[in-house]
Design a protein around this motif. Structure first.
Motif, PDB file in Angstrom:
ATOM      1  N   HIS A   1       6.224  46.716  28.246  1.00 55.33           N
ATOM      2  CA  HIS A   1       6.429  45.775  27.141  1.00 55.33           C
ATOM      3  C   HIS A   1       6.443  44.323  27.594  1.00 55.33           C
ATOM      4  O   HIS A   1       5.763  43.478  27.025  1.00 55.33           O
ATOM      5  N   LEU A   2       7.229  43.992  28.604  1.00 49.70           N
ATOM      6  CA  LEU A   2       7.370  42.631  29.121  1.00 49.70           C
ATOM      7  C   LEU A   2       7.910  42.747  30.541  1.00 49.70           C
ATOM      8  O   LEU A   2       8.638  43.693  30.860  1.00 49.70           O
ATOM      9  N   LEU A   3       7.553  41.805  31.380  1.00 51.72           N
ATOM     10  CA  LEU A   3       8.090  41.812  32.732  1.00 51.72           C
ATOM     11  C   LEU A   3       9.617  41.860  32.676  1.00 51.72           C
ATOM     12  O   LEU A   3      10.254  41.026  32.039  1.00 51.72           O
ATOM     13  N   GLY A   4      10.199  42.844  33.336  1.00 48.12           N
ATOM     14  CA  GLY A   4      11.647  42.986  33.379  1.00 48.12           C
ATOM     15  C   GLY A   4      12.246  43.799  32.255  1.00 48.12           C
ATOM     16  O   GLY A   4      13.450  44.100  32.284  1.00 48.12           O
ATOM     17  N   ALA A   5      11.459  44.163  31.239  1.00 52.08           N
ATOM     18  CA  ALA A   5      11.999  44.884  30.084  1.00 52.08           C
ATOM     19  C   ALA A   5      12.514  46.251  30.499  1.00 52.08           C
ATOM     20  O   ALA A   5      11.901  46.953  31.307  1.00 52.08           O
ATOM     21  N   ALA A   6      13.644  46.646  29.919  1.00 48.56           N
ATOM     22  CA  ALA A   6      14.306  47.873  30.346  1.00 48.56           C
ATOM     23  C   ALA A   6      14.921  48.612  29.167  1.00 48.56           C
ATOM     24  O   ALA A   6      15.318  48.008  28.168  1.00 48.56           O
ATOM     25  N   ALA A   7      14.988  49.915  29.332  1.00 51.74           N
ATOM     26  CA  ALA A   7      15.890  50.710  28.507  1.00 51.74           C
ATOM     27  C   ALA A   7      17.255  50.688  29.182  1.00 51.74           C
ATOM     28  O   ALA A   7      17.350  50.694  30.414  1.00 51.74           O
TER      29      ALA A   7
ATOM     30  N   GLY B   1       7.101  49.859  25.735  1.00 49.74           N
ATOM     31  CA  GLY B   1       5.757  49.395  26.026  1.00 49.74           C
ATOM     32  C   GLY B   1       4.732  50.502  25.861  1.00 49.74           C
ATOM     33  O   GLY B   1       5.028  51.588  25.367  1.00 49.74           O
ATOM     34  N   ARG B   2       3.516  50.217  26.290  1.00 56.58           N
ATOM     35  CA  ARG B   2       2.437  51.192  26.180  1.00 56.58           C
ATOM     36  C   ARG B   2       1.801  51.403  27.548  1.00 56.58           C
ATOM     37  O   ARG B   2       1.889  50.547  28.425  1.00 56.58           O
ATOM     38  N   LYS B   3       1.171  52.528  27.713  1.00 55.54           N
ATOM     39  CA  LYS B   3       0.551  52.852  29.000  1.00 55.54           C
ATOM     40  C   LYS B   3      -0.694  52.004  29.233  1.00 55.54           C
ATOM     41  O   LYS B   3      -1.379  51.608  28.293  1.00 55.54           O
ATOM     42  N   ASN B   4      -0.956  51.748  30.504  1.00 58.67           N
ATOM     43  CA  ASN B   4      -2.170  51.059  30.942  1.00 58.67           C
ATOM     44  C   ASN B   4      -2.308  49.659  30.349  1.00 58.67           C
ATOM     45  O   ASN B   4      -3.426  49.196  30.075  1.00 58.67           O
ATOM     46  N   TYR B   5      -1.194  48.997  30.146  1.00 58.58           N
ATOM     47  CA  TYR B   5      -1.208  47.625  29.627  1.00 58.58           C
ATOM     48  C   TYR B   5      -1.477  46.665  30.782  1.00 58.58           C
ATOM     49  O   TYR B   5      -0.964  46.870  31.895  1.00 58.58           O
ATOM     50  N   PRO B   6      -2.268  45.614  30.550  1.00 56.63           N
ATOM     51  CA  PRO B   6      -2.565  44.682  31.647  1.00 56.63           C
ATOM     52  C   PRO B   6      -1.305  44.137  32.310  1.00 56.63           C
ATOM     53  O   PRO B   6      -0.378  43.710  31.628  1.00 56.63           O
ATOM     54  N   VAL B   7      -1.279  44.194  33.621  1.00 58.14           N
ATOM     55  CA  VAL B   7      -0.244  43.609  34.472  1.00 58.14           C
ATOM     56  C   VAL B   7       1.033  44.454  34.539  1.00 58.14           C
ATOM     57  O   VAL B   7       1.651  44.582  35.596  1.00 58.14           O
TER      58      VAL B   7
ATOM     59  N   TYR C   1       6.067  35.377  36.764  1.00 54.82           N
ATOM     60  CA  TYR C   1       5.304  36.600  37.041  1.00 54.82           C
ATOM     61  C   TYR C   1       4.896  36.642  38.512  1.00 54.82           C
ATOM     62  O   TYR C   1       4.931  37.703  39.149  1.00 54.82           O
ATOM     63  N   ARG C   2       4.506  35.498  39.053  1.00 55.94           N
ATOM     64  CA  ARG C   2       4.156  35.447  40.479  1.00 55.94           C
ATOM     65  C   ARG C   2       5.393  35.722  41.350  1.00 55.94           C
ATOM     66  O   ARG C   2       5.319  36.422  42.357  1.00 55.94           O
ATOM     67  N   LYS C   3       6.523  35.165  40.963  1.00 55.46           N
ATOM     68  CA  LYS C   3       7.762  35.343  41.725  1.00 55.46           C
ATOM     69  C   LYS C   3       8.150  36.818  41.821  1.00 55.46           C
ATOM     70  O   LYS C   3       8.615  37.289  42.864  1.00 55.46           O
ATOM     71  N   HIS C   4       7.962  37.554  40.724  1.00 56.16           N
ATOM     72  CA  HIS C   4       8.340  38.971  40.678  1.00 56.16           C
ATOM     73  C   HIS C   4       7.100  39.862  40.745  1.00 56.16           C
ATOM     74  O   HIS C   4       7.042  40.912  40.096  1.00 56.16           O
TER      75      HIS C   4
ATOM     76  N   LEU D   1       6.897  43.698  40.921  1.00 58.39           N
ATOM     77  CA  LEU D   1       7.209  44.533  39.758  1.00 58.39           C
ATOM     78  C   LEU D   1       6.012  44.713  38.823  1.00 58.39           C
ATOM     79  O   LEU D   1       6.124  45.402  37.811  1.00 58.39           O
ATOM     80  N   LEU D   2       4.882  44.094  39.151  1.00 52.73           N
ATOM     81  CA  LEU D   2       3.682  44.292  38.343  1.00 52.73           C
ATOM     82  C   LEU D   2       3.054  45.638  38.687  1.00 52.73           C
ATOM     83  O   LEU D   2       3.406  46.280  39.684  1.00 52.73           O
ATOM     84  N   ASN D   3       2.087  46.070  37.855  1.00 54.28           N
ATOM     85  CA  ASN D   3       1.520  47.404  38.075  1.00 54.28           C
ATOM     86  C   ASN D   3       0.586  47.435  39.283  1.00 54.28           C
ATOM     87  O   ASN D   3       0.218  46.390  39.848  1.00 54.28           O
TER      88      ASN D   3
END
Length: 461
Positions: A159-165, A186-192, A286-289, A292-294
């Motif tokens: 969903h978003l960088l850092g997003a959590a249940a 979120g959804r599968k295979n989403y960019p980044v 996003y660069r800093k973390h 955590l990207l795919n």
């Protein structure tokens, strides 16, 4: 324990859920409810004493989940705010941006009414800084004890960088109970972004339902859709493509997708402007973390370089440079915020292009009712910008291929990871009533016990 749904009850925005134990109060999310024109007035009071809250747990940074935290602090909350590290960083950006929006609205209303200023800002920069001082960051999958009876674990949800249940394990009168709050799925295979993780076995789930009964397009890919739209808007005809996009999340996914298209030579070069200082700051986070990207994004970085930089791309910095984009007469793509067209530099680009037959406006995200984006999507022939009524001659298009929300199947599968015989209850929030009903019907058909709460309804768990 007692659960009260105080926000996003049969609507999309304003997520806020109160979990009360015998002597400990937990608030999950504290978002702005902005589905009314008077949203600032609607959000300045809470249905509980803010000083009674012991801790806030934040699922992710989007303003409908985080945006009223400074008001909570301003009105007496003194506890910690728990979130993942990227969520904390992104929340600070969004809250500071909210201050600018509040002040901008006040200034505009003051100019339009000689004897009356606009609504007072909900909070100022000082209150944002006070709020950020309360953040404590927790890594994914790391159990964190709030006290002797309560622990929390964050599960990545895309969903978003850092997003959590949020998964809470609670000792309630010598009985262990577990409750999960999905945040936004979120959804599968989403960019980044990574794919949503599996929620461990729990007793109760509070789930979003934004796309209940709706299914994402499958007749084309995101890459093909972008190529088709750019070709029609900028190459076959010497026009411009304007893409309203949320600065945080959607813009990074879009830029990465365009990077892959142009690096592969699938289109001739077209100038691209990202006109949002907030997007530039968010991209740095996003660069800093980056870890955590795919995997695809990390592989791209290791083999081809920065996902968010390429030859055709320019990040617009100051207002003067932004205005010069309007005078750029070659075909171009303009990515600007806000995604729902409520404020931001996107309104400048709309003002100069809404009556341009050679302009295409491509919506790539949800637009809440009452927003300018929603009015354009429903086909209003005239819109009001800068106190002027303007005819809509630009082409209006929409795609859900960059939506950060999982669709109906994704939501159902999130719940179906739980044993229907052991899951004691599902509470649906964060969705329009028709979407909630569609999701409820599907889950009931699978044997789950599902409730659609009213705002302020109390449930003993």
């Amino acid at each position: 324990m007692r659960l009260t749904i105080w926000g996003a009850a049969q609507q999309v925005t304003g997520s806020m859920h109160l979990l009360q134990l015998s002597d400990y109060n937990i608030l999950i999310d504290c978002g702005l409810d902005y589905e009314k024109d008077t949203f600032q007035e609607e959000n300045q009071y809470f249905p509980f004493d803010p000083s009674s809250i012991d801790v806030v747990i934040l699922t992710h940074a989007h303003i409908d989940h985080s945006g009223n935290l400074p008001t909570l602090v301003r009105m007496g909350f003194e506890g910690q705010i728990l979130a993942t590290p990227p969520t904390a960083d992104l929340t600070e950006l969004l809250l500071l941006d909210s201050v600018n929006v509040f002040i901008s609205k006040q200034t505009k209303q003051y100019k339009g009414a000689r004897h009356r200023s606009g609504p007072q800002p909900l909070y100022l920069q000082k209150h944002v800084m006070d709020t950020m001082d309360r953040f404590v960051t927790i890594a994914f999958h790391k159990e964190f004890k709030l006290n002797d009876d309560v622990s929390v674990t964050f599960i990545p949800m895309g969903h978003l960088l850092g997003a959590a249940a949020v998964v809470l394990t609670i000792n309630d009168q010598d009985q262990e109970k577990k409750i999960a709050f999905t945040g936004d799925v979120g959804r599968k295979n989403y960019p980044v972004l990574v794919n949503p993780g599996a929620i461990p076995r729990v007793d109760y789930i509070v789930s979003e339902s934004t796309y209940g009964g709706r299914f994402h397009s499958t007749d084309t890919t995101l890459q093909d859709k972008l190529i088709e739209t750019i070709n029609e808007s900028c190459i076959k005809f010497p026009g411009r493509l304007i893409i309203p996009a949320f600065s945080i999340g959607r813009t990074q996914a879009l830029v990465y997708s365009l990077n892959k298209i142009f690096r592969s030579g699938l289109l001739p070069p077209v100038k691209i402007f990202v006109d949002s200082p907030l997007a530039s700051f968010a991209t740095d986070i996003y660069r800093k973390h980056h870890h955590l990207l795919n995997e695809e994004s990390q592989h791209f970085y290791s083999t081809k370089g920065d996902e968010f930089e390429f030859d055709e791309l320019s990040y617009v910095q100051d207002k003067r440079e932004s205005l010069s984009v309007s005078n750029y007469h070659e075909p171009c793509i303009i990515i600007s915020s806000a995604g729902m067209l409520e404020g931001g530099r996107i309104q400048d680009h709309l003002y100069y292009n809404i009556q341009n037959y050679y302009c295409t406006i491509l919506f790539i995200g949800y637009c809440a009712k009452g927003t300018l984006g929603n009015r354009l999507l429903r086909g209003d022939p005239i819109v009001r910008l800068r106190n002027r009524d303007l005819m809509v001659y630009a082409s209006i298009k929409q795609t859900d291929l960059l939506s950060g929300h999982g669709d109906h199947n994704d939501l159902v599968n999130t719940i179906k990871s739980q044993d229907s015989a052991k899951l004691k209850g599902v509470f649906l929030v964060h969705g329009e009533p028709t979407r909630m009903t569609a999701l409820k019907d599907a889950l009931v058909g699978e044997g789950y016990r599902v409730t659609i709460p009213l705002k302020g309804e109390i449930y003993e768990l």
